[in-house]
Design a protein around this motif. Structure first.
Motif, PDB file in Angstrom:
ATOM      1  N   UNK A 140      28.926  40.988  22.305  1.00 23.69           N
ATOM      2  CA  UNK A 140      28.291  42.139  22.949  1.00 23.69           C
ATOM      3  C   UNK A 140      28.271  43.385  22.059  1.00 23.69           C
ATOM      4  N   UNK A 141      28.365  43.210  20.743  1.00 26.61           N
ATOM      5  CA  UNK A 141      28.243  44.359  19.854  1.00 26.61           C
ATOM      6  C   UNK A 141      26.784  44.667  19.534  1.00 26.61           C
ATOM      7  N   UNK A 142      25.948  43.647  19.463  1.00 28.34           N
ATOM      8  CA  UNK A 142      24.528  43.858  19.209  1.00 28.34           C
ATOM      9  C   UNK A 142      23.806  44.067  20.539  1.00 28.34           C
ATOM     10  N   UNK A 143      22.660  44.736  20.525  1.00 35.05           N
ATOM     11  CA  UNK A 143      21.914  44.959  21.781  1.00 35.05           C
ATOM     12  C   UNK A 143      21.542  43.638  22.445  1.00 35.05           C
TER      13      UNK A 143
ATOM     14  N   UNK B 192      44.695  38.302  48.602  1.00 33.75           N
ATOM     15  CA  UNK B 192      44.315  39.170  49.706  1.00 33.75           C
ATOM     16  C   UNK B 192      42.804  39.291  49.872  1.00 33.75           C
ATOM     17  N   UNK B 193      42.063  39.397  48.793  1.00 33.55           N
ATOM     18  CA  UNK B 193      40.614  39.590  48.893  1.00 33.55           C
ATOM     19  C   UNK B 193      39.963  39.169  47.584  1.00 33.55           C
ATOM     20  N   UNK B 194      38.637  39.114  47.621  1.00 32.72           N
ATOM     21  CA  UNK B 194      37.884  38.776  46.417  1.00 32.72           C
ATOM     22  C   UNK B 194      37.811  39.985  45.479  1.00 32.72           C
ATOM     23  N   UNK B 195      37.512  39.722  44.229  1.00 33.26           N
ATOM     24  CA  UNK B 195      37.373  40.802  43.258  1.00 33.26           C
ATOM     25  C   UNK B 195      36.146  41.634  43.604  1.00 33.26           C
ATOM     26  N   UNK B 196      36.260  42.943  43.396  1.00 36.21           N
ATOM     27  CA  UNK B 196      35.169  43.851  43.719  1.00 36.21           C
ATOM     28  C   UNK B 196      34.319  44.196  42.494  1.00 36.21           C
ATOM     29  N   UNK B 197      34.921  44.141  41.304  1.00 39.29           N
ATOM     30  CA  UNK B 197      34.210  44.558  40.105  1.00 39.29           C
ATOM     31  C   UNK B 197      34.337  43.486  39.032  1.00 39.29           C
ATOM     32  N   UNK B 198      33.258  43.311  38.288  1.00 39.95           N
ATOM     33  CA  UNK B 198      33.211  42.385  37.158  1.00 39.95           C
ATOM     34  C   UNK B 198      32.994  43.199  35.883  1.00 39.95           C
ATOM     35  N   UNK B 199      33.881  43.019  34.905  1.00 40.24           N
ATOM     36  CA  UNK B 199      33.893  43.844  33.703  1.00 40.24           C
ATOM     37  C   UNK B 199      33.379  43.039  32.514  1.00 40.24           C
ATOM     38  N   UNK B 200      32.438  43.632  31.793  1.00 39.51           N
ATOM     39  CA  UNK B 200      31.965  43.084  30.524  1.00 39.51           C
ATOM     40  C   UNK B 200      32.363  44.062  29.428  1.00 39.51           C
ATOM     41  N   UNK B 201      33.211  43.623  28.507  1.00 34.08           N
ATOM     42  CA  UNK B 201      33.689  44.473  27.418  1.00 34.08           C
ATOM     43  C   UNK B 201      32.626  44.515  26.323  1.00 34.08           C
ATOM     44  N   UNK B 202      32.173  45.728  25.997  1.00 31.06           N
ATOM     45  CA  UNK B 202      31.150  45.929  24.971  1.00 31.06           C
ATOM     46  C   UNK B 202      31.729  46.795  23.857  1.00 31.06           C
ATOM     47  N   UNK B 203      32.174  46.209  22.753  1.00 31.74           N
ATOM     48  CA  UNK B 203      32.704  47.020  21.649  1.00 31.74           C
ATOM     49  C   UNK B 203      31.606  47.840  20.983  1.00 31.74           C
ATOM     50  N   UNK B 204      31.942  49.075  20.654  1.00 27.30           N
ATOM     51  CA  UNK B 204      31.006  49.988  19.991  1.00 27.30           C
ATOM     52  C   UNK B 204      31.690  50.538  18.755  1.00 27.30           C
TER      53      UNK B 204
ATOM     54  N   UNK C  46      16.823  39.974  29.830  1.00 33.49           N
ATOM     55  CA  UNK C  46      16.934  38.729  30.603  1.00 33.49           C
ATOM     56  C   UNK C  46      18.388  38.320  30.762  1.00 33.49           C
ATOM     57  N   UNK C  47      19.182  38.497  29.682  1.00 26.55           N
ATOM     58  CA  UNK C  47      20.614  38.187  29.780  1.00 26.55           C
ATOM     59  C   UNK C  47      21.296  39.117  30.764  1.00 26.55           C
ATOM     60  N   UNK C  48      20.993  40.404  30.705  1.00 28.78           N
ATOM     61  CA  UNK C  48      21.617  41.359  31.617  1.00 28.78           C
ATOM     62  C   UNK C  48      21.216  41.096  33.058  1.00 28.78           C
ATOM     63  N   UNK C  49      19.936  40.769  33.275  1.00 30.11           N
ATOM     64  CA  UNK C  49      19.479  40.487  34.629  1.00 30.11           C
ATOM     65  C   UNK C  49      20.136  39.230  35.179  1.00 30.11           C
ATOM     66  N   UNK C  50      20.291  38.216  34.333  1.00 32.95           N
ATOM     67  CA  UNK C  50      20.954  36.984  34.774  1.00 32.95           C
ATOM     68  C   UNK C  50      22.409  37.237  35.132  1.00 32.95           C
TER      69      UNK C  50
END
Length: 407
Positions: free
Chosen positions: A340-343, A312-324, A347-351
């Motif tokens: 994604x457990x370490x900080x 029906x449509x494109x995805x609206x949200x992209x999820x990155x799982x960050x275990x804490x 540059x990675x986040x901006x990309x």
């Protein structure tokens, strides 16, 4: 002055409208199980009596699909295409192993066979274009040689300088790629054929065997068999149906390196940071909120969220799982290397944010808190009841563009 204002909404073609109506009927059910009301001849009075006595007239239609657990790919294979299409059309679960999403390999093969009978295949079209390009180069070389000889003769005999590109009436002497037409009929490219034509004709009459299967992730499979009870998972070697306890152990052991290809049904080392548990917590969180959750590796994320589905449509949200980790000591003693457990770096986040912003998706960092072993005993991990001790928090990440966000 007319009070009727012209409509500003874009017109929708009948073809697009018909396709949308067909999709609404085909993908009307968001889950594999269907709740259908009993059709009674007594009508309204029978229904009112049932409500008065507390008896529901709703029937639960459960497809009871079957799949085979594959420890190597950490997935469940649904080989029965009837069950595969049921899971895909009712909730968009899984993907075809030979397709991008919907298991459509057989349909593509049938269309390719029809195209081979009625027209040229893609390889034959390429061969035809190469022959035309070769003929164009030959015709252009002949025209250039003839124009050069004519200009040389005119200069030698009459002392005139004439153009070698355009004639006196302004027509082009040397053909261009846009205006060129073949001087002779080009032969048809050789058709791809088997050793004998008779064998080729016989192969076209043989029905195509569907070798594709629907591949479910461990999170999708566990959601279907634990929450909906519409999927049964069998052992790949014996073919016996696995119990919930065996599946609970096998899915966790699938993330532990093992030299054996057979699924490990032994009780796993009980840890709250098992990758299967962490991924399923995030999957179940968004699935229970009504989203269609699909794999997001195409956009460098863990999950993509659709309102109704990819049809029906494109995805609206992209999820990155960050275990804490609730207790940092658990991370130091963990045998798993969770992502994604370490900080992470800016540059990675901006990309990552830029990639998803270009396709109009909102990036969400989903923080899954892993319970501390010092607070929650390991015996809780013996059943899916351990999911109550996890928590999920979301943080929305957006790009700041000063020129566009001043308001």
């Amino acid at each position: 002055m007319s009070l009727i204002q012209p409509s500003t909404q874009p017109k929708v073609s009948q073809k697009a409208s018909g396709r949308r109506n067909e999709n609404n009927k085909l993908y009307a059910n968001p889950l594999p199980i269907i709740f259908a009301e009993e059709q009674s001849s007594a009508g309204v009075w029978h229904k009112a009596l049932g409500l008065l006595l507390g008896v529901s007239l709703t029937r639960v239609l459960n497809p009871h699909c079957e799949g085979v657990f594959d420890a190597t790919t950490r997935s469940v294979w649904v080989t029965d295409m009837k069950h595969a299409m049921t899971l895909w059309q009712r909730g968009f679960f899984g993907k075809g192993d030979l397709s991008r999403s919907e298991p459509s390999w057989l349909a593509r093969q049938i269309n390719a066979r029809k195209q081979a009978r009625t027209g040229l295949t893609s390889e034959e079209v390429t061969a035809k274009r190469r022959a035309e390009r070769k003929q164009f180069k030959l015709d252009r070389a002949k025209a250039m040689a003839a124009a050069a000889a004519e200009a040389e003769a005119a200069f030698r005999e009459e002392g005139r300088v004439i153009s070698t590109v355009y004639s006196a009436d302004g027509t082009r002497i040397i053909p261009s790629a846009a205006t060129w037409k073949p001087s002779q009929t080009l032969p048809e490219p050789p058709r791809a054929s088997s050793p004998t034509e008779s064998e080729d004709e016989d192969d076209n009459d043989v029905p195509i065997e569907n070798v594709e299967h629907l591949q479910l992730t461990l999170s999708e499979a566990f959601f279907l068999l634990w929450n909906l009870d519409c999927l049964s998972v069998t052992h790949p070697e014996t073919g016996d149906a696995l119990s919930l306890n065996q599946i609970w152990c096998a899915f966790q052991n699938a993330h532990v390196p093992s030299p054996s290809l057979s699924p490990n049904l032994d009780p796993p080392a009980r840890r709250f940071d098992n990758p299967f548990l962490v991924n399923y917590v995030a999957y179940h969180h968004y699935k229970s909120l009504g989203w269609v959750v699909k794999n997001g590796i195409k956009f460098c994320v863990d999950y993509l969220l659709y309102k109704r589905g990819p049809v029906f449509s494109h995805a609206e949200f992209a999820i990155v799982v960050c275990p804490v980790y609730e207790d940092p000591a658990d991370q130091e003693s963990s045998p798993f290397q969770l992502q994604n457990t370490s900080p992470f770096s800016w540059s990675w986040l901006s990309t990552l944010n830029r990639v998803n912003a270009q396709v109009q998706k909102t990036l969400i960092l989903s923080y899954v808190t892993i319970p501390a072993r010092s607070r929650v005993p390991d015996t809780v991990l013996s059943s899916p009841a351990c999911f109550n001790h996890y928590s999920v928090r979301e943080v929305i990440v957006r790009r700041f563009i000063p020129a566009r966000m001043r308001d």
